[in-house]
Design a protein around this motif. Structure first.
Motif, PDB file in Angstrom:
ATOM      1  N   GLU A 230       0.769  -1.171   0.080  1.00  0.00           N
ATOM      2  CA  GLU A 230       0.001   0.196  -0.065  1.00  0.00           C
ATOM      3  C   GLU A 230       0.942   1.138   0.017  1.00  0.00           C
ATOM      4  O   GLU A 230       2.032   0.988   0.292  1.00  0.00           O
ATOM      5  CB  GLU A 230      -1.014  -0.016   1.241  1.00  0.00           C
ATOM      6  CG  GLU A 230      -2.275  -0.622   0.927  1.00  0.00           C
ATOM      7  CD  GLU A 230      -3.280  -0.236  -0.053  1.00  0.00           C
ATOM      8  OE1 GLU A 230      -3.277   1.188  -0.109  1.00  0.00           O
ATOM      9  OE2 GLU A 230      -3.718  -0.779  -0.681  1.00  0.00           O
ATOM     10  N   GLY A 231       0.361   2.188  -0.133  1.00  0.00           N
ATOM     11  CA  GLY A 231       0.852   3.648  -0.322  1.00  0.00           C
ATOM     12  C   GLY A 231       0.030   4.602   0.565  1.00  0.00           C
ATOM     13  O   GLY A 231      -1.045   4.854   0.272  1.00  0.00           O
ATOM     14  N   MET A 232       0.668   5.240   1.725  1.00  0.00           N
ATOM     15  CA  MET A 232      -0.183   6.181   2.419  1.00  0.00           C
ATOM     16  C   MET A 232       0.752   7.210   2.908  1.00  0.00           C
ATOM     17  O   MET A 232       2.094   7.338   2.656  1.00  0.00           O
ATOM     18  CB  MET A 232      -0.490   5.397   3.775  1.00  0.00           C
ATOM     19  CG  MET A 232      -1.249   4.135   3.731  1.00  0.00           C
ATOM     20  SD  MET A 232      -1.325   3.250   5.060  1.00  0.00           S
ATOM     21  CE  MET A 232      -2.485   4.367   6.156  1.00  0.00           C
ATOM     22  N   LYS A 233       0.397   8.277   3.528  1.00  0.00           N
ATOM     23  CA  LYS A 233       1.104   9.488   4.037  1.00  0.00           C
ATOM     24  C   LYS A 233       0.729   9.970   5.554  1.00  0.00           C
ATOM     25  O   LYS A 233      -0.437   9.892   5.777  1.00  0.00           O
ATOM     26  CB  LYS A 233       1.119  10.561   3.048  1.00  0.00           C
ATOM     27  CG  LYS A 233       1.829  10.558   1.638  1.00  0.00           C
ATOM     28  CD  LYS A 233       1.664  11.699   0.774  1.00  0.00           C
ATOM     29  CE  LYS A 233       2.608  11.393  -0.397  1.00  0.00           C
ATOM     30  NZ  LYS A 233       2.486  12.703  -1.454  1.00  0.00           N
ATOM     31  N   ALA A 234       1.657  10.207   5.966  1.00  0.00           N
ATOM     32  CA  ALA A 234       1.376  11.040   7.241  1.00  0.00           C
ATOM     33  C   ALA A 234       1.806  12.653   7.463  1.00  0.00           C
ATOM     34  O   ALA A 234       2.902  12.865   6.483  1.00  0.00           O
ATOM     35  CB  ALA A 234       2.174  10.387   8.567  1.00  0.00           C
ATOM     36  N   TYR A 235       1.080  13.375   7.895  1.00  0.00           N
ATOM     37  CA  TYR A 235       1.388  14.691   7.674  1.00  0.00           C
ATOM     38  C   TYR A 235       1.557  15.332   9.205  1.00  0.00           C
ATOM     39  O   TYR A 235       0.943  14.641  10.161  1.00  0.00           O
ATOM     40  CB  TYR A 235       0.031  15.519   7.017  1.00  0.00           C
ATOM     41  CG  TYR A 235      -0.033  14.709   5.739  1.00  0.00           C
ATOM     42  CD1 TYR A 235       0.222  15.348   4.628  1.00  0.00           C
ATOM     43  CD2 TYR A 235      -0.906  13.699   5.555  1.00  0.00           C
ATOM     44  CE1 TYR A 235       0.177  14.897   3.347  1.00  0.00           C
ATOM     45  CE2 TYR A 235      -1.337  13.086   4.332  1.00  0.00           C
ATOM     46  CZ  TYR A 235      -0.662  14.012   3.228  1.00  0.00           C
ATOM     47  OH  TYR A 235      -0.874  13.004   1.976  1.00  0.00           O
ATOM     48  N   LYS A 236       2.000  16.678   9.127  1.00  0.00           N
ATOM     49  CA  LYS A 236       1.982  17.462  10.720  1.00  0.00           C
ATOM     50  C   LYS A 236       1.292  18.472  10.284  1.00  0.00           C
ATOM     51  O   LYS A 236       1.499  19.346   9.107  1.00  0.00           O
ATOM     52  CB  LYS A 236       3.296  17.560  11.205  1.00  0.00           C
ATOM     53  CG  LYS A 236       3.725  16.544  12.011  1.00  0.00           C
ATOM     54  CD  LYS A 236       4.897  16.749  12.782  1.00  0.00           C
ATOM     55  CE  LYS A 236       5.646  15.824  13.609  1.00  0.00           C
ATOM     56  NZ  LYS A 236       6.820  16.215  14.392  1.00  0.00           N
TER      57      LYS A 236
END
Length: 349
Positions: free
Chosen positions: A69-75
């Motif tokens: 899978e491909g995901m992202k985390a942000y701030k």
């Protein structure tokens, strides 16, 4: 299940230039690991990022049981860690797992492992504009043997990479006339590693001709537009946005679904239907073709500057207030907690 944490002895974060991040080439300190053994997922742990050891007869090497899978985390500006529609990623990972005869991962275990990993490597989540922490969950066969059958043991790993933009500069594509990304009844809808391996050769042929990517067409007639590289593709003819319906061959992209919902929210006319190469070429010739863009987690939205077909190149116009720019801004505002999130897509860790 309790997650054991083995912290790294010395972080390498001081060696990283967060103002110059290439996509997916720098890796965070830790990774989440969980094994499927004796008929169940067990031993979840967070360990230092590093090599893994497998027997040469591990079935991943021979029969390709591998998904990702491909995901992202942000701030956000307050330092909160945010994920974008993570349960959709977990659901799709399990859809892929079922097709590839890999045991499905329980949603609560997946989310707990992911969140704990992000807390441990909190400092690795970039805060500069245009960057994010790319997340790669993947599952593969570790069971041993040369017999052509599903393995009896598997491993889930989640690792992360602080990353900048996936593409930079103008993107041109070649509409494929011979090769196919996937076929009816196949695994095109799954994020199986072999799908992407099969793309590399025709993509390289397109690169050798001066293009950046391939626009895939259907496997039977090559008359219908399907995907752009590893992304879903959107086409704007006059004011109407068009994208292909999902199928056995086309990935049910999370960014794709989000764009369609945003189009509905903002009363932008759209159609989910088959679109022929002929229709796109004729629209380009008449000036009715306003935009083409790819959509996916890594690139978010990647505008296409032009395409090639049957030895002829077609340039797309540069327009103000493009749909691509509108959707990208709205998506990023939600992902970075800068705008209203009426669908509750953003999940705080």
């Amino acid at each position: 299940m309790d997650i054991k944490i083995q912290p790294i002895k010395e972080s390498k974060i001081s060696q990283v230039d967060f103002n110059d991040l290439k996509f997916g080439s720098v890796f965070s300190d830790h990774m989440f690991v969980c094994d499927y053994v004796d008929g169940k997922w067990q031993n979840p742990s967070i360990v230092p990022y590093g090599p893994i050891t497998l027997d040469p007869s591990a079935k991943i090497f021979h029969y390709g049981q591998s998904i990702f899978e491909g995901m992202k985390a942000y701030k956000d500006t307050e330092g909160n860690i945010l994920l974008f529609r993570p349960l959709d990623n977990c659901k799709r990972l399990n859809i892929s797992a079922k097709r590839m005869v890999i045991p499905e991962i329980p949603e609560d275990l997946f989310m707990k492992g992911l969140k704990e990993l992000l807390k441990v490597d909190n400092a690795w989540i970039p805060t500069n504009e245009g960057s994010s922490l790319y997340i790669r969950p993947f599952m593969f066969a570790t069971g041993e043997g040369f017999h052509a059958s599903p393995a009896d043991e598997y491993k889930l790993i989640i690792c992360t990479a602080p990353s900048g933009a996936y593409f930079s500069g103008k993107v041109t594509v070649l509409i494929e006339e011979k090769y196919a990304r996937s076929a009816n009844g196949g695994v095109g809808f799954a994020k199986a590693g072999g799908n992407y391996a099969a793309q590399f050769y025709p993509t390289q042929l397109a690169i050798d001709k001066g293009y950046n990517q391939v626009v895939w067409t259907d496997d039977n007639t090559h008359e219908y537009i399907e995907e752009a590289g590893a992304m879903n593709v959107f086409i704007r003819i006059n004011d109407t946005l068009i994208t292909s319906p999902t199928s056995d061959r086309i990935l049910d992209g999370i960014t794709r679904k989000s764009i369609l919902q945003l189009a509905e929210d903002n009363k932008i006319p759209f159609e989910v239907r088959k679109i022929t190469v002929k229709e796109v070429v004729e629209a380009a010739k008449s000036g009715e073709l306003k935009e083409m863009f790819g959509a996916g987690t890594a690139a978010v939205i990647s505008p296409i500057a032009g395409f090639g077909y049957k030895e002829t190149d077609y340039d797309l116009p540069e327009i103000e207030n493009s749909y691509a720019s509108i959707f990208k801004e709205k998506l990023l505002n939600i992902q970075y907690n800068r705008g209203e999130d009426i669908h509750n897509w953003s999940v705080k860790v």
